[in-house]
Design an enzyme around this catalytic site. Structure first.
Site, short mmCIF file in Angstrom:
data_model
loop_
_atom_site.label_atom_id
_atom_site.label_comp_id
_atom_site.label_asym_id
_atom_site.label_seq_id
_atom_site.Cartn_x
_atom_site.Cartn_y
_atom_site.Cartn_z
N GLY A 28 1.49 -1.17 9.71
CA GLY A 28 0.58 -1.98 10.50
C GLY A 28 0.67 -3.44 10.11
O GLY A 28 1.36 -3.80 9.15
N HIS B 256 -15.27 1.93 7.28
CA HIS B 256 -14.62 1.32 6.12
C HIS B 256 -14.52 -0.17 6.43
O HIS B 256 -13.55 -0.65 6.98
CB HIS B 256 -13.22 1.92 5.92
CG HIS B 256 -12.39 1.19 4.89
ND1 HIS B 256 -12.81 0.97 3.61
CD2 HIS B 256 -11.16 0.62 4.99
CE1 HIS B 256 -11.88 0.30 2.95
NE2 HIS B 256 -10.87 0.08 3.77
N VAL C 273 0.83 -1.20 0.00
CA VAL C 273 0.00 0.00 0.00
C VAL C 273 0.87 1.25 0.00
O VAL C 273 0.64 2.19 -0.78
CB VAL C 273 -0.97 0.00 1.20
CG1 VAL C 273 -1.67 1.35 1.34
CG2 VAL C 273 -2.00 -1.11 1.04
N SER D 281 -8.34 7.59 5.80
CA SER D 281 -8.72 7.45 4.39
C SER D 281 -10.18 7.08 4.21
O SER D 281 -10.75 7.25 3.13
CB SER D 281 -7.82 6.42 3.69
OG SER D 281 -7.83 5.18 4.38
N LYS E 206 14.93 -2.71 2.34
CA LYS E 206 13.81 -2.80 1.41
C LYS E 206 13.38 -1.42 0.93
O LYS E 206 13.18 -1.20 -0.27
CB LYS E 206 12.62 -3.52 2.04
CG LYS E 206 11.41 -3.62 1.10
CD LYS E 206 10.23 -4.30 1.77
CE LYS E 206 9.09 -4.50 0.77
NZ LYS E 206 8.55 -3.23 0.23
N HIS F 228 -22.78 10.72 -8.83
CA HIS F 228 -22.48 11.18 -7.47
C HIS F 228 -23.18 10.26 -6.48
O HIS F 228 -24.42 10.18 -6.45
CB HIS F 228 -22.91 12.62 -7.29
CG HIS F 228 -22.29 13.53 -8.31
ND1 HIS F 228 -20.99 13.98 -8.21
CD2 HIS F 228 -22.77 14.04 -9.47
CE1 HIS F 228 -20.70 14.73 -9.25
NE2 HIS F 228 -21.76 14.79 -10.03
N ARG G 179 -15.28 2.74 -5.67
CA ARG G 179 -15.78 1.45 -6.17
C ARG G 179 -17.27 1.52 -6.46
O ARG G 179 -17.75 1.01 -7.49
CB ARG G 179 -15.50 0.35 -5.14
CG ARG G 179 -14.05 -0.05 -5.00
CD ARG G 179 -13.83 -0.93 -3.79
NE ARG G 179 -12.47 -1.45 -3.71
CZ ARG G 179 -11.88 -1.85 -2.59
NH1 ARG G 179 -12.53 -1.78 -1.43
NH2 ARG G 179 -10.65 -2.31 -2.62
N VAL H 234 -9.24 1.38 9.58
CA VAL H 234 -8.84 2.78 9.49
C VAL H 234 -9.62 3.70 10.43
O VAL H 234 -9.07 4.66 10.97
CB VAL H 234 -8.91 3.28 8.04
CG1 VAL H 234 -10.33 3.37 7.53
CG2 VAL H 234 -8.19 4.61 7.90
#
Length: 330
Positions: free
Chosen positions: A96, A192, A31, A160, A57, A185, A168, A139
């Site tokens: 996380g 979430h 992410v 978020s 990394k 709209h 979606r 979240v």
């Protein structure tokens, strides 16, 4: 008119008007890197610092990214620590525990709370003036935890929320109706996650409300079976995780839109996670709700009209959040 349309937030200070916009992403997993890539190609920050506990990394990820800078607007991207993030405008938190296949977002909560205990304190030590944008799941809970641990006003700690869920929803509805998703709209609000609320009563195309055309829209009685759209939205993350192990690209794009709304002072309305303080009778939980975003962070909340059924669903979503918060230690 504005007093009847909006609820203002307290915001003691805005981001300074500067020539250079700086940001940080904490967590360089799938992410975090999708967000970094999206931000790079959309010229979101002049300088971006990526922070991760796996230093090698994140250094490799940054090397891979910066080799593409000749193809986009020039910016500085570097690996660093939180001490290197002094002066950033926005800190995006993706760090996380990873969501496992079949695991609900809420089952992640205590594991991520433990991670946030040390992380938020260190962020505040080095970036006390930044706006915090929480992406880590679950979240809504983690936004509340971050706000309490940071001691910042609610306008400066943002989750978020359901920005991705709403995207979606609009995409799948628009596909059914054969219109551009940007011309449709509709919102998903609340958690979430599993108790999120599709606001069918407000869904419209160019001001033509779907609920006026078909009063049963979104219910099992709807002859067009639009309720199937929401089922696909609600299960999308689980289906993606089953197939590829994690969601990343769309949340990267969604997060970039939130950050651009803040740093570019757009006054854009997005359904981010925000502390609810009396709207719809909900207090002291964070839920996704349409908010005006600018350099203040969350500037105002929209006084959103809901149907009685949607109001009850939102109340239920708030109860889910409250039960979770009551069951964790932070």
């Amino acid at each position: 008119m504005q007093d009847r349309l909006f609820v203002s937030m307290e915001h003691p200070r805005a981001l300074p008007e500067t020539d250079l916009i700086k940001g940080a992403i904490v967590g360089a997993g799938a992410v975090g890197m999708a967000i970094a890539y999206s931000m790079l190609i959309q010229n979101t920050f002049d300088e971006l610092v990526l922070v991760d506990i796996d230093r090698r990394k994140v250094e490799g990820e940054v090397m891979d990214l910066v080799h593409g800078i000749p193809f986009v607007e020039p910016s500085v991207v570097r690996a660093g620590t939180l001490a290197d993030c002094r002066g950033v405008d926005v800190v995006v938190i993706t760090a996380g525990a990873r969501q496992r296949e079949g695991e609900t977002r809420l089952s992640l909560v205590q594991r991520n709370v433990e991670i946030f205990r040390g992380l938020i304190g260190e962020i505040m030590e080095h970036c006390p003036n930044a706006i915090l944008l929480v992406v880590s799941n679950p979240v809504d809970v983690m936004t509340y935890v971050a706000m309490k641990l940071a001691g910042l006003p609610p306008s400066r700690v943002i989750g978020s929320g359901t920005v991705l869920d709403t995207a979606r929803f609009r995409y799948l509805l628009a596909e059914r109706l054969r219109v551009d998703p940007r011309s449709l709209h509709a919102y998903i609000i609340g958690e979430h996650g599993d108790s999120e609320v599709p606001v069918w009563s407000r869904a419209n195309v160019a001001g033509a409300f779907l609920s006026e055309i078909e009063p049963a829209v979104g219910t099992p009685d709807d002859p067009a079976k639009m309720f199937e759209v929401f089922e696909h939205v609600k299960n999308a993350a689980y289906e993606i995780i089953e197939r590829k192990g994690a969601t990343s690209w769309a949340i990267g794009l969604a997060t970039t839109q939130i950050v651009r709304a803040i740093t570019r002072n757009q006054n854009r309305v997005l359904p981010v996670s925000v502390l609810m303080s009396g709207l719809h009778g909900i207090e002291e939980v964070c839920l996704a709700y349409p908010a005006v975003l600018n350099r203040q962070g969350i500037d105002r909340l929209v006084k959103f009209s809901l149907s009685p059924g949607e109001e009850e669903q939102l109340q239920r979503s708030a109860r889910v959040m409250r039960q979770t918060l009551d069951g964790i230690q932070f």
